[in-house]
Motif scaffolding. Sequence first.
Motif, PDB file in Angstrom:
ATOM      1  N   UNK A 144      35.913  78.121  49.514  1.00 55.64           N
ATOM      2  CA  UNK A 144      36.682  77.404  50.536  1.00 55.64           C
ATOM      3  C   UNK A 144      37.222  76.100  49.983  1.00 55.64           C
ATOM      4  N   UNK A 145      36.404  75.424  49.163  1.00 56.46           N
ATOM      5  CA  UNK A 145      36.873  74.194  48.549  1.00 56.46           C
ATOM      6  C   UNK A 145      38.077  74.460  47.647  1.00 56.46           C
ATOM      7  N   UNK A 146      38.092  75.627  46.990  1.00 55.28           N
ATOM      8  CA  UNK A 146      39.235  75.994  46.160  1.00 55.28           C
ATOM      9  C   UNK A 146      40.503  76.152  46.975  1.00 55.28           C
ATOM     10  N   UNK A 147      40.402  76.709  48.176  1.00 58.38           N
ATOM     11  CA  UNK A 147      41.575  76.831  49.041  1.00 58.38           C
ATOM     12  C   UNK A 147      42.108  75.446  49.392  1.00 58.38           C
ATOM     13  N   UNK A 148      41.205  74.526  49.686  1.00 62.85           N
ATOM     14  CA  UNK A 148      41.633  73.156  49.990  1.00 62.85           C
ATOM     15  C   UNK A 148      42.431  72.590  48.820  1.00 62.85           C
ATOM     16  N   UNK A 149      41.913  72.770  47.607  1.00 57.41           N
ATOM     17  CA  UNK A 149      42.588  72.218  46.430  1.00 57.41           C
ATOM     18  C   UNK A 149      43.954  72.851  46.212  1.00 57.41           C
ATOM     19  N   UNK A 150      44.056  74.149  46.465  1.00 60.50           N
ATOM     20  CA  UNK A 150      45.319  74.857  46.205  1.00 60.50           C
ATOM     21  C   UNK A 150      46.350  74.649  47.308  1.00 60.50           C
ATOM     22  N   UNK A 151      45.910  74.617  48.561  1.00 61.95           N
ATOM     23  CA  UNK A 151      46.853  74.679  49.679  1.00 61.95           C
ATOM     24  C   UNK A 151      46.994  73.373  50.451  1.00 61.95           C
ATOM     25  N   UNK A 152      45.906  72.632  50.617  1.00 59.49           N
ATOM     26  CA  UNK A 152      45.961  71.403  51.420  1.00 59.49           C
ATOM     27  C   UNK A 152      45.238  70.285  50.670  1.00 59.49           C
ATOM     28  N   UNK A 153      45.741  69.903  49.497  1.00 65.68           N
ATOM     29  CA  UNK A 153      45.041  68.876  48.713  1.00 65.68           C
ATOM     30  C   UNK A 153      44.901  67.552  49.443  1.00 65.68           C
TER      31      UNK A 153
END
Length: 697
Positions: A30-39
């Motif tokens: 989930x943290x990876x999604x944050x980094x990729x999509x909503x930094x």
Amino acid sequence: MLRCFRPFGLLFLSLVVVAPSAIADAYPGAEGIVARRVPWLAGHIRFDRLPSSGFDAFEIAAGHPGVVVRATSANAAAAGLGWYLKYCCHRSMSHLGDNLGPVSPVPVPGAPIRIESWAVYRYALNYCTFNYAMSFYSWADWEHELDWMALSGVNLMLVANGEEAVWAAVMRRLGLSERDIAAFLPGPTYTAWWLMGNLEGAGGPMSAGMIARRAGLQRRMIGRMRELGIQPLMPGFYGMIPAALARRLHAHVVDQGLWDGFQRPAILDPTDPEFPRVAGIYYEELKRLYGADFRFFSGDPFHEGGVMAGVDLGKAGVAVQAAMRAHFPGAVWVLQGWLENPRKELIASTDKSHVLVQELFGENTNNWEKRGAYEGTPFVWCCIDNFGERPGLFGPLRRFCDEVYRARTGPYGRYLKGTGIMPEGIDNNPAAYDLVLELAWHREHVDPAAWLAGYEAYRYGAPDPDIAAAWKGLLATAYNSKAGGAPEDVLCARPALPPQPVTHWGGLGISYDQARFAAAVRRFAAAAPRFSANAPYRLDLITFRLQVLSNEALGVAQAATAACMQRNREAFRAASARLLQLGGEADDLLSKTPRFRLDAYEQRALAYGQTPAERHECLRDGLALITYWAGNDRSHDDSNDYAFKAWSGMMDSYSMGRWRAYFKALPPPWTNPAAPLPDFFTWERAWVAAQVSANYR
């Protein structure tokens, strides 16, 4: 103080400025999604574990460093992030535009929000999706796809684009030649129908380099899916074998005849002693290439017909399941509930605790009810929503809500294990897919009108009175259709008067109030000054306006037919001119974004190949699939235009090119009834050849 949208009675949230912090997260996916999509959210949100009560759940609450999402699993954490983005930040991803711009200050709950799913499985994808939408997906495309899946709570997804490496290895171990392998494996545009046992070798041969690249892509996908808590549904072995192997085995092999003019692979009788040996080689190679920790396997013997001569279906089903579980002890056999599949006899003697049936076409069927939950088998309620990734608005949102609730609360509710989306093409109608997947997180009976209030806010970034009024009209018309799919666009049909459906199985009929629909689209367009920077809004406006043009075109084609019958020369000329004009307006409308342009599709096809031969093959087959589908047999032309597209460039040169040729050959038809009409079978193949040639000048 600013407030966030309140969906279905959830608590309001206060907007609070929070400071970044570096706290380790329990769910790196989930943290990876944050980094990729909503930094912009990084440092303001963290993920923590939540004890499970048996079902996936998440909580969204205030906490250090600002927002904490507690979840029972990696997938629930991603779903919790998706819920937070949608209903707290008014942000979302989709296949038709992302709305992920920064929100400042970052919303923080004033009180915790807890959501628990009743669904064991939230399923996604159809074999056909891998070709009608995903034939030329890059890793960047798959990253986007998987992030959207995870944010939508999908925890079980079909994976079907790296099986060529498995089968090549299996065939070598069984003593078959490289020529045999080349004859069996399809090109990347026809993977779906190969794996479903409908054809072999179409669009091939696939090069060794492409086989290796697709295998590498599949490994990368599976790795990311594990991070996100998405279980892969892998193709299993159900008896499909290449013709070359059928000739070598001393076993009961059943020739499967033709499917739409294509030779089907043979079926090795699962009750034959050779079956576990061949199945064992298949599963060994699958493990070697992709890993040994899979639980879910697809496989539909005799899909869409086939020959069952001499096969004991009851024993065959037991044997297929036994082979899976011999190599993957916890294996669950997943079958499509489509037409007569799965046959009652096939699953009658299986261990049904390790079988899962997909009610494939839930918006139009209730086989789960007619067959008593498939004779007491766990099932997932799914929608197709789209065939062939054809253009057109569709999605009976109210039926989705009603049927899922009815299935869950009725006498077969204990067998319902979740919801899913199984579109043949997914770049369309995002509201339908969002709703069906979100129903897995609602225990109450969802009102689609209430749900749409939240959808409008998160899709476009904020509530708006014009958009709200427009969607009220859309829900009453295009998104409440009783038909089995979107009405087909007569502009894209092979020309004829009276007008004929575009596809063999489709229809032109419009089951809703067209005037009310057009008024809803005008109201939606009134919001343009406020939402011109919003990508989902711009794309939706194009698709809504395209449907208005398509609806008008049907009336114009019917008027041309009436003019012919009345021998009214002026009316016929006016109607034929207006039809061509509508095609031009549609082409111009679609040209406003690369998303709806033929040249963008062609470039994706070319980029998928790394050698001149691969690029030529991808472009040729990619264009064939969306026009005449494949093949040159006039006696098997049923699939023509099955995957038709309304794209700029294609609308003008292909669709309207046919109509111009038709009207040119057809001066007022009563003046020369014997005038020869264009040979569209030949014309379409010539168009594909010309497009391929134009890209190699």
